[in-house]
Write a protein that holds these residues in place. Structure first.
Motif: not given
Length: 357
Positions: A78-96
């Motif tokens: 795995d590359t993501l932990c179990i907590a981060c595997q729960l993410n389906r959508t994260i915010p647009d990180l191009s905005k600080e």
């Protein structure tokens, strides 16, 4: 939350720490060991426990964004932990500002997952089980800010949506004021919304659902109409004897979610008090109900009465400390007999579902 310490120098640590400020060792949380590990220097991007260098770990991929300090055994692939595997959508990180908000969201979500782990509740991603799995969407309002474009925080069939504006302290406080709420936190949102997910799972049992309706009311009542009636009568204070909050009075689903969130507030805070060995013993002679020793691990305690008997004196003491600092009460809620009965039902439901009844 329990206490953690650096295994190299003994320094006490916070759950979110990535480095020991005393000795400089890198740190990472192991889900499997339920421990914040003290790490030796990395070798080819692999990390080992400083005191027991046998299992190679990698950091969760989201470590690079400063939002996660969880470790993954290399052999899992795995590359993501179990907590981060729960993410389906994260915010647009191009905005600080979105990265700043995402960090706050992840801090709260990781603490939620810690609680679910300690309650032995199943944490299953949508990738593992599309029908019964769990996923998070962290969404921003559409540009323009019109009401019709606003993201609504909520739960739908295992998908929990969080409006990332809730991670902005000023906006969240403005919302709290507009709704006349005594309390509004990111972690509170996560605890509330996850309750809807587990209600969905528990309600598959007809026996459980019948028992739920005896205590919380008929959940088949029209949800939309119930919310409209709630907001149309926002000044109604008749809820205070039977509900933990005004919003809990809107519909049995929200009563369950609000009460569940408070149950998690209580058990996690008591675990912290237990870890610190906190004792409340007023120096003036008062009823013995104002005295308590935090000698109960609330995550493991089978008797709900013991949890509450410890919680009530503790919150009176903490609220008094807050007032001494000129702050409002840390826990500004009244736990009436009716509310406690509902909370005990939640306590027993979790223990039954996880085989600990």
């Amino acid at each position: 939350m329990k206490l953690f310490r650096c295994r190299n120098c003994g320094q006490l640590l916070y759950f979110e720490n990535i480095v020991c400020e005393k000795c400089g060792h890198a740190l990472g949380y192991s889900w499997e060991q339920d421990s914040l590990l003290t790490l030796a220097a990395s070798q080819n991007d692999l990390w080992f426990e400083a005191q027991a260098p046998t299992t190679p770990f990698i950091y969760c991929k989201n470590y690079e964004y400063g939002v996660c300090n969880w470790l993954i055994p290399q052999h899992t692939g795995d590359t993501l932990c179990i907590a981060c595997q729960l993410n389906r959508t994260i915010p647009d990180l191009s905005k600080e500002e979105n990265l700043k908000r995402w960090r706050k969201l992840e801090l709260a979500k990781h603490r939620l997952v810690y609680s679910l782990q300690h309650l032995n509740l199943p944490v299953i991603t949508k990738n593992m089980d599309e029908e019964w799995g769990l996923a998070f969407d962290f969404l921003a309002n559409a540009e323009g800010g019109g009401q019709e474009e606003a993201v609504t925080t909520g739960h739908d069939n295992g998908i929990i949506t969080i409006n990332i504006a809730e991670a902005d302290d000023a906006q969240r406080e403005q919302m709290r004021e507009s709704l006349s709420e005594p309390y509004r936190t990111l972690l509170g949102h996560f605890r509330h919304e996850i309750a809807h997910y587990y209600w969905m799972r528990f309600a598959q049992s007809p026996k459980w659902l019948a028992d739920f309706r005896q205590i919380f009311g008929d959940d088949s009542a029209d949800y939309g109409e119930s919310l409209r009636n709630h907001y149309a009568n926002a000044d109604n204070i008749q809820w205070k004897d039977e509900f933990i909050s005004a919003y809990a009075s809107a519909h049995p689903w929200e009563d369950w979610a609000e009460t569940w969130a408070h149950y998690l507030h209580i058990v996690d805070t008591l675990e912290t008090a237990y870890a610190f060995g906190i004792q409340v013993e007023p120096t003036i002679h008062v009823d013995e109900t104002f005295s308590a020793r935090a000698d109960v691990d609330a995550y493991r305690e089978p008797k709900f009465e013991r949890i509450i008997d410890t919680w009530l004196p503790l919150t009176f003491a903490i609220n008094s400390l807050n007032r001494s600092m000129g702050n409002t009460d840390l826990y500004p809620f009244v736990l009436t007999p009716v509310v406690l009965k509902k909370m005990e039902f939640i306590h027993n439901s979790i223990r039954f579902a996880t085989g600990n009844s």
